[in-house]
Write an enzyme that holds these catalytic residues in place. Structure first.
Site, mmCIF file in Angstrom:
data_model
loop_
_atom_site.group_PDB
_atom_site.id
_atom_site.type_symbol
_atom_site.label_atom_id
_atom_site.label_comp_id
_atom_site.label_asym_id
_atom_site.label_seq_id
_atom_site.Cartn_x
_atom_site.Cartn_y
_atom_site.Cartn_z
ATOM 1 N N ASP A 1 -25.801 81.479 -13.827
ATOM 2 C CA ASP A 1 -25.533 80.645 -12.661
ATOM 3 C C ASP A 1 -25.603 79.192 -13.112
ATOM 4 O O ASP A 1 -26.573 78.783 -13.749
ATOM 5 C CB ASP A 1 -26.621 80.916 -11.613
ATOM 6 C CG ASP A 1 -26.072 80.920 -10.207
ATOM 7 O OD1 ASP A 1 -25.412 79.934 -9.839
ATOM 8 O OD2 ASP A 1 -26.301 81.902 -9.487
ATOM 9 N N ASP B 1 -22.284 77.314 -8.799
ATOM 10 C CA ASP B 1 -22.806 77.092 -7.460
ATOM 11 C C ASP B 1 -22.051 75.953 -6.757
ATOM 12 O O ASP B 1 -21.887 74.874 -7.338
ATOM 13 C CB ASP B 1 -24.287 76.715 -7.618
ATOM 14 C CG ASP B 1 -25.059 76.813 -6.329
ATOM 15 O OD1 ASP B 1 -25.176 77.926 -5.796
ATOM 16 O OD2 ASP B 1 -25.561 75.767 -5.861
ATOM 17 N N GLU C 1 -18.149 79.268 -6.808
ATOM 18 C CA GLU C 1 -18.552 79.498 -5.413
ATOM 19 C C GLU C 1 -18.029 78.339 -4.577
ATOM 20 O O GLU C 1 -18.316 77.183 -4.884
ATOM 21 C CB GLU C 1 -20.077 79.575 -5.303
ATOM 22 C CG GLU C 1 -20.495 80.024 -3.903
ATOM 23 C CD GLU C 1 -21.830 79.457 -3.432
ATOM 24 O OE1 GLU C 1 -22.444 80.082 -2.551
ATOM 25 O OE2 GLU C 1 -22.251 78.384 -3.910
ATOM 26 N N HIS D 1 -27.180 86.901 -2.646
ATOM 27 C CA HIS D 1 -28.560 86.544 -2.278
ATOM 28 C C HIS D 1 -28.630 85.648 -1.033
ATOM 29 O O HIS D 1 -29.715 85.290 -0.621
ATOM 30 C CB HIS D 1 -29.214 85.850 -3.471
ATOM 31 C CG HIS D 1 -28.488 84.575 -3.826
ATOM 32 N ND1 HIS D 1 -27.217 84.564 -4.375
ATOM 33 C CD2 HIS D 1 -28.825 83.287 -3.667
ATOM 34 C CE1 HIS D 1 -26.824 83.322 -4.554
ATOM 35 N NE2 HIS D 1 -27.781 82.516 -4.132
ATOM 36 N N ASP D 2 -27.478 85.262 -0.504
ATOM 37 C CA ASP D 2 -27.453 84.388 0.687
ATOM 38 C C ASP D 2 -27.043 85.125 1.954
ATOM 39 O O ASP D 2 -27.000 84.516 3.029
ATOM 40 C CB ASP D 2 -26.433 83.250 0.490
ATOM 41 C CG ASP D 2 -26.810 82.282 -0.615
ATOM 42 O OD1 ASP D 2 -28.013 82.130 -0.893
ATOM 43 O OD2 ASP D 2 -25.887 81.675 -1.190
HETATM 44 O O1 ISL Z 1 -26.333 80.430 2.413
HETATM 45 C C1 ISL Z 1 -25.444 79.893 3.027
HETATM 46 C C2 ISL Z 1 -25.337 80.112 4.390
HETATM 47 O O2 ISL Z 1 -26.546 80.539 4.797
HETATM 48 C C3 ISL Z 1 -24.477 79.040 2.437
HETATM 49 O O3 ISL Z 1 -24.145 77.990 3.231
HETATM 50 C C4 ISL Z 1 -25.019 78.535 1.121
HETATM 51 O O4 ISL Z 1 -25.958 77.557 1.331
HETATM 52 C C5 ISL Z 1 -23.869 78.019 0.350
HETATM 53 O O5 ISL Z 1 -23.052 79.095 0.164
HETATM 54 C C6 ISL Z 1 -24.299 77.509 -0.987
HETATM 55 O O6 ISL Z 1 -25.019 78.470 -1.670
HETATM 56 C C7 ISL Z 1 -25.428 78.208 -2.960
HETATM 57 O O7 ISL Z 1 -26.003 76.922 -3.115
HETATM 58 C C8 ISL Z 1 -27.228 76.681 -2.445
HETATM 59 C C9 ISL Z 1 -28.245 77.795 -2.643
HETATM 60 O O8 ISL Z 1 -29.279 77.646 -1.705
HETATM 61 C C10 ISL Z 1 -27.628 79.156 -2.466
HETATM 62 O O9 ISL Z 1 -28.578 80.154 -2.725
HETATM 63 C C11 ISL Z 1 -26.452 79.238 -3.377
HETATM 64 O O10 ISL Z 1 -25.845 80.495 -3.402
HETATM 65 C C12 ISL Z 1 -27.758 75.392 -2.991
HETATM 66 O O11 ISL Z 1 -27.830 75.472 -4.377
#
Ligand code: ISL
Length: 571
Positions: free
Chosen positions: A104, A212, A271, A344-345
């Site tokens: 990541d 990310d 992402e 994980h989100d």
């Molecule tokens: O999780 C989300 C909605 O609840 C998304 O908006 C998420 O925050 C967004 O997709 C970005 O995610 C990524 O970056 C974030 C991190 O918290 C997430 O875990 C990651 O997947 C910040 O680094």
């Protein structure tokens, strides 16, 4: 059966990716937090499942404000997860088993404890001041008071996107937590520092990156205010900080600087919240030299309300499927889809879109088939392959995720009675649902740790666990294995054209064809029997011991057949 890596133009074309969120995967040292030693101990599970690539969520040194998505050192491993040596052992073991490793890459922001930010925050004269987004208070304000922020944008994790630094009298931008300051990609030194880091990891043997929020690295530099709803303190600045004017230029530069010239082509996955189909086609068009695939979010928004994820909407599975079909069609000629239900989100797919109470196995497997037989690269999130479900969180004390905790605090500050409503929404959509420990067996802490797990284990691990499913041919796990094996042996699944036959809920039906032969998938995404014309053909896959032949599908039944192209499918 492992796949033949040389069968397609690029090695990842027929690959299946498995995401490991290390904190929740497996703990080898009893501290209650998953680690790389735990991953090493369970590589056999991934090998047996048959996946080709492991995407490892962040393992870098971090204050863990956002579970590692706040990186304090890009070139090391957090002691909580192991060391560079343990990571080497993981890479080696994966490679030995013919799997690849994707790290990541979190470079839209760093941790506020990263030396770059510490240096930048040391004062306006710091040589790294411009590595982050520092801005003075709004004209007429001294700074720190409500409304003084340089823009009125709402952060992803509630509150403002700006944090005041009293020492310099300036604010810094953080789209996520205040401990995740945004890097300023306008500055070429920042970009080259990131590219150096990426090349360093590739030299260590890593095979690619999941990047990310990579579409947030180019922002409009004039930072305009967002329109404000009546009474609102913050507005949606997304149009100003996402896919900004230089996004394609930055990704092309990264591609030139980092991805070219390696023996094994580097896999790059971006992402991209909010990305449109047209943009995604550009980002993933090989001719443009940007990325291999992107994560889009449209299908993850179907149960979000008008105010985003914390406002709910009735689930419409027809809308879910028609959204995915549009992406299939939109990226048919140019670009490449990534396919996912979970990460994980996101809450667990069987709880979110299936029927975990009445048709747990059937809905988990039907949803799996509907995703894996589309065109693109499928991603499996840890525990999805055994049908893990959402967690019945009952109190705020059980929550760990900064996004949920900030949402609770912000909502209760306005309305002290809101807790039941807030918990109900968190149970449905909160990110901690995905982060409960992987359920390895029916024993204490589900075999995840011998210690006290950092987040509660789902009580249903006594029945839903990997040990119970591994050798059961009728299990969710065995079905995922079958889907992966099917992709590896069947070119139609990899390169066949996609044509939708039906996406009128509850039936979804589509065809994958090479012009001579076709696979026809029909699924009933509901808990009642439903009619769907039987196209005939030889049976390839079903999620019942005796798959239905004929025009009725059982609740959550999926049937896949193969037939010569050209025969009319009766309607
Ligand atoms: O999780 C989300 C909605 O609840 C998304 O908006 C998420 O925050 C967004 O997709 C970005 O995610 C990524 O970056 C974030 C991190 O918290 C997430 O875990 C990651 O997947 C910040 O680094």
């Amino acid at each position: 059966m492992r796949r033949d890596r040389d069968r397609y133009d690029v090695w990842w074309r027929d690959a299946v990716v498995y995401q490991v969120y290390p904190r929740s995967f497996a703990d080898s040292d009893g501290d209650g937090i998953g680690d790389l030693g735990g991953l090493l101990e369970h590589i056999d599970h991934l090998d047996h499942l048959g996946v080709d690539v492991v995407w490892l969520s962040p393992i870098y040194p971090s204050p863990q404000d956002d579970n590692g998505y706040d990186v304090a050192d890009y070139r090391d491993v957090d002691p909580v997860f192991g060391s560079l040596a343990t990571l080497d052992a993981v890479t080696e073991e994966l490679h030995r088993r013919d799997m690849r490793l994707v790290l990541d890459l979190v470079v839209n922001h760093t941790s506020d404890e990263h030396p770059w930010f510490i240096d930048s925050a040391s004062g306006p004269d710091s040589p790294r001041r411009d590595w982050y987004w520092w801005r003075p208070p709004r004209p007429g304000f001294t700074g720190g008071e409500p409304g003084a922020e340089p823009t009125n944008w709402a952060g992803f994790f509630s509150g403002s996107t700006w944090e005041f630094d009293p020492a310099s009298g300036e604010y810094y931008l953080h789209l996520f937590s205040r401990k995740q300051p945004d890097l300023n990609w306008e500055n070429p030194e920042v970009r080259h520092a990131v590219y150096d880091t990426m090349r360093w990891w590739l030299d260590q043997g890593v095979d690619g990156f999941r990047m990310d929020v990579i579409n947030l690295i180019s922002k409009r530099t004039d930072l305009p205010d967002a329109p404000l709803a009546p009474g609102a303190r913050h507005g949606d600045g997304f149009p100003f900080y996402a896919s900004g004017p230089r996004i394609h230029e930055f990704l092309q530069e990264m591609n030139r600087e980092v991805f070219r010239g390696w023996d094994v082509p580097v896999l790059s996955i971006g992402e991209m919240p909010g990305v449109t189909i047209d943009d995604a086609a550009d980002f993933t068009d090989p001719a443009r030299g940007e990325l291999d695939m992107v994560f889009q979010f449209e299908h993850m928004g179907v149960d979000h309300g008008p105010d985003g994820k914390w406002s709910g909407a009735e689930l419409d599975r027809g809308h879910l499927m028609s959204t995915l079909v549009r992406w299939q069609e939109g990226l048919a000629e140019r670009g490449w889809n990534s396919l996912y239900w979970n990460n994980h989100d996101q809450p667990r797919v069987v709880s979110r879109f299936g029927d975990p109470e009445r048709f747990w196995r059937e809905s988990a497997t039907a949803l799996a088939a509907v995703l894996h037989l589309q065109r693109g690269t499928p991603f499996i999130y840890q525990g999805e392959e055994i049908g893990m479900t959402d967690m019945p969180f009952t109190s705020v004390d059980e929550l760990r995720d900064i996004e949920s905790l900030n949402f609770v605090a912000e909502t209760l500050a306005d309305d002290a009675d809101a807790l039941p409503r807030v918990m109900e929404r968190i149970r449905r959509i909160g990110r901690d649902n995905a982060r409960t420990p992987v359920q390895w067996d029916a024993g204490p802490a589900a075999g995840f740790t011998t210690g006290q797990p950092w987040i509660a284990v789902n009580p249903n691990h006594v029945s839903i666990n990997a040990a119970a499913q591994r050798d059961d041919p009728a299990s969710v796990y065995s079905f995922y294995r079958e889907l992966i094996a099917l992709r590896h042996r069947e070119p139609l699944v990899v390169t066949g054209d996609f044509r939708a036959l039906d996406s009128n809920a509850p039936i979804v039906a589509f065809v994958r064809s090479d012009g001579t032969e076709e696979l026809v998938l029909r699924a009933n995404l509901s808990s009642e029997p439903a009619a769907s014309a039987d196209p005939g053909g030889e049976l390839v896959l079903g999620n019942h011991a005796e798959p239905s032949r004929g025009d009725m599908l059982r609740p959550w039944e999926v049937v896949v057949t193969r037939r010569p192209v050209g025969e009319l499918i009766p309607r």
